[in-house]
Write a protein that holds these residues in place. Structure first.
Motif, PDB file in Angstrom:
ATOM      1  N   VAL A 163     -51.484  12.097  11.274  1.00 50.85           N
ATOM      2  CA  VAL A 163     -50.309  12.978  11.319  1.00 50.85           C
ATOM      3  C   VAL A 163     -49.049  12.135  11.187  1.00 50.85           C
ATOM      4  CG1 VAL A 163     -51.418  14.806  12.639  1.00 50.85           C
ATOM      5  CG2 VAL A 163     -50.304  12.938  13.853  1.00 50.85           C
ATOM      6  N   VAL A 164     -48.129  12.619  10.371  1.00 50.95           N
ATOM      7  CA  VAL A 164     -46.884  11.898  10.114  1.00 50.95           C
ATOM      8  C   VAL A 164     -45.723  12.875  10.200  1.00 50.95           C
ATOM      9  CG1 VAL A 164     -45.588  10.503   8.461  1.00 50.95           C
ATOM     10  CG2 VAL A 164     -48.066  10.301   8.568  1.00 50.95           C
ATOM     11  N   LEU A 176     -44.522   7.165   5.793  1.00 51.48           N
ATOM     12  CA  LEU A 176     -44.309   6.049   6.703  1.00 51.48           C
ATOM     13  C   LEU A 176     -44.759   6.435   8.114  1.00 51.48           C
ATOM     14  CD1 LEU A 176     -43.132   3.157   6.549  1.00 51.48           C
ATOM     15  CD2 LEU A 176     -40.959   4.121   7.365  1.00 51.48           C
ATOM     16  N   LYS A 177     -45.589   5.582   8.721  1.00 49.90           N
ATOM     17  CA  LYS A 177     -46.146   5.866  10.043  1.00 49.90           C
ATOM     18  C   LYS A 177     -45.915   4.661  10.953  1.00 49.90           C
ATOM     19  CE  LYS A 177     -49.043   7.982  13.008  1.00 49.90           C
ATOM     20  NZ  LYS A 177     -48.799   9.294  13.631  1.00 49.90           N
ATOM     21  N   ILE A 203     -43.880  17.984   9.361  1.00 47.95           N
ATOM     22  CA  ILE A 203     -45.084  17.302   9.837  1.00 47.95           C
ATOM     23  C   ILE A 203     -46.166  17.415   8.767  1.00 47.95           C
ATOM     24  CG2 ILE A 203     -46.907  17.253  11.578  1.00 47.95           C
ATOM     25  CD1 ILE A 203     -44.898  18.421  13.546  1.00 47.95           C
ATOM     26  N   ASP A 204     -46.726  16.291   8.380  1.00 47.13           N
ATOM     27  CA  ASP A 204     -47.819  16.270   7.401  1.00 47.13           C
ATOM     28  C   ASP A 204     -49.097  15.826   8.102  1.00 47.13           C
ATOM     29  OD1 ASP A 204     -46.599  16.734   4.603  1.00 47.13           O
ATOM     30  OD2 ASP A 204     -45.265  15.229   5.466  1.00 47.13           O
ATOM     31  N   GLU A 239     -52.492  13.787  18.902  1.00 51.97           N
ATOM     32  CA  GLU A 239     -51.679  13.730  17.688  1.00 51.97           C
ATOM     33  C   GLU A 239     -50.273  14.245  17.965  1.00 51.97           C
ATOM     34  OE1 GLU A 239     -55.172  14.370  14.301  1.00 51.97           O
ATOM     35  OE2 GLU A 239     -54.178  16.108  15.204  1.00 51.97           O
ATOM     36  N   MET A 240     -50.179  15.292  18.768  1.00 55.77           N
ATOM     37  CA  MET A 240     -48.884  15.854  19.108  1.00 55.77           C
ATOM     38  C   MET A 240     -48.013  14.846  19.847  1.00 55.77           C
ATOM     39  SD  MET A 240     -47.935  19.157  21.373  1.00 55.77           S
ATOM     40  CE  MET A 240     -47.308  18.082  22.657  1.00 55.77           C
ATOM     41  N   LEU A 241     -48.621  14.094  20.789  1.00 57.48           N
ATOM     42  CA  LEU A 241     -47.865  13.116  21.571  1.00 57.48           C
ATOM     43  C   LEU A 241     -47.329  11.979  20.705  1.00 57.48           C
ATOM     44  CD1 LEU A 241     -49.961  12.843  24.857  1.00 57.48           C
ATOM     45  CD2 LEU A 241     -47.879  14.137  24.448  1.00 57.48           C
TER      46      LEU A 241
END
Length: 249
Positions: free
Chosen positions: A146-147, A181-182, A153-154, A66-68
């Motif tokens: 994750v967005v 928006l993702k 960061i949400d 998710e971090m990447l």
């Protein structure tokens, strides 16, 4: 070789200490910092621009994958993970370096040697894209999204999502708290969400089934779903067939 700037991201203090102790034996490595969760690590990568990151895969607040997804800049990654040998084969296939916990000094040196070669070849962009591609092509279902928007960061739980709407190369995610928006495809979410909970009702919409209040005829051979929130979404012919099957109408 010039100095390699590195950071360590792992929620386990002992794991960070082990990596730090191995790196301290490498004269050309400079440790910029170590961080216990993905939020801190993400900020550090974007602020410090390290050459090399030792990254844990499983962390409570934000996973390594998710971090990447949220990185502003590419970097070279060596994963530190407790995944079993079989799961790790997928990493090897995509030429991703990893350290399977608990790892030895020799295994660490081997991974570090590979990382140094990547740094020389300036191949960071390709590596990150391979990691993302591997993650997207996996069949593992997700339970959160994750967005990142500006500096915020949400982390959105899947059960809080009402529906997804396709918007070119992006997807708009609608929740009762707002919309996000993702940069992902509808196909990604269609294959990574539980099919018992979601249905692709239209090429533009992927809907959470329990959000449906009514299914109404719209025009000849066309339908709309009315959500509990009062919103109405078009349903395509194929979407209607899928929806009927899922609702067992």
């Amino acid at each position: 070789m010039e100095t390699i700037k590195a950071i360590i991201i792992d929620d386990e203090a002992l794991a960070r200490e082990l990596v730090r102790s191995f790196l301290s034996q490498e004269l050309e490595i400079e440790i910029l910092g170590e961080y216990s969760d993905g939020f801190q690590g993400l900020k550090a990568i974007n602020d410090l621009n390290p050459d090399l990151v030792f990254l844990d895969v499983q962390m409570p607040k934000l996973t390594g994958f998710e971090m990447l997804e949220l990185l502003d800049k590419p970097c070279n990654i060596v994963f530190t993970t407790a995944y079993n040998e079989y799961a790790i084969k997928a990493f090897e296939h995509n030429a991703i370096d990893y350290l399977l916990k608990p790892f030895s000094g020799d295994r660490f040196k081997n991974a570090l040697s590979k990382a140094k070669e990547r740094i020389k070849s300036a191949d960071s962009n390709k590596q990150i894209e391979k990691i993302k591609s591997h993650n997207d092509s996996s069949s593992q279902l997700i339970n959160r999204v994750v967005v990142k928007s500006r500096n915020k960061i949400d982390v959105i739980a899947v059960d809080k999502i009402k529906y997804f709407e396709a918007q070119d190369d992006y997807v708009m995610i609608y929740t009762s708290q707002g919309k996000y928006l993702k940069q992902k495809t509808m196909k990604y979410f269609e294959t990574h969400l539980n099919p018992k909970d979601f249905c692709r009702i239209h090429r533009s919409y992927l809907l959470r089934i329990d959000q449906i209040s009514q299914l109404q005829p719209y025009e000849k051979d066309s339908w709309v779903v009315v959500l509990k929130s009062g919103e109405s979404l078009k349903v395509s012919r194929n979407g209607f067939k899928l929806l009927k099957k899922q609702l067992e109408l």
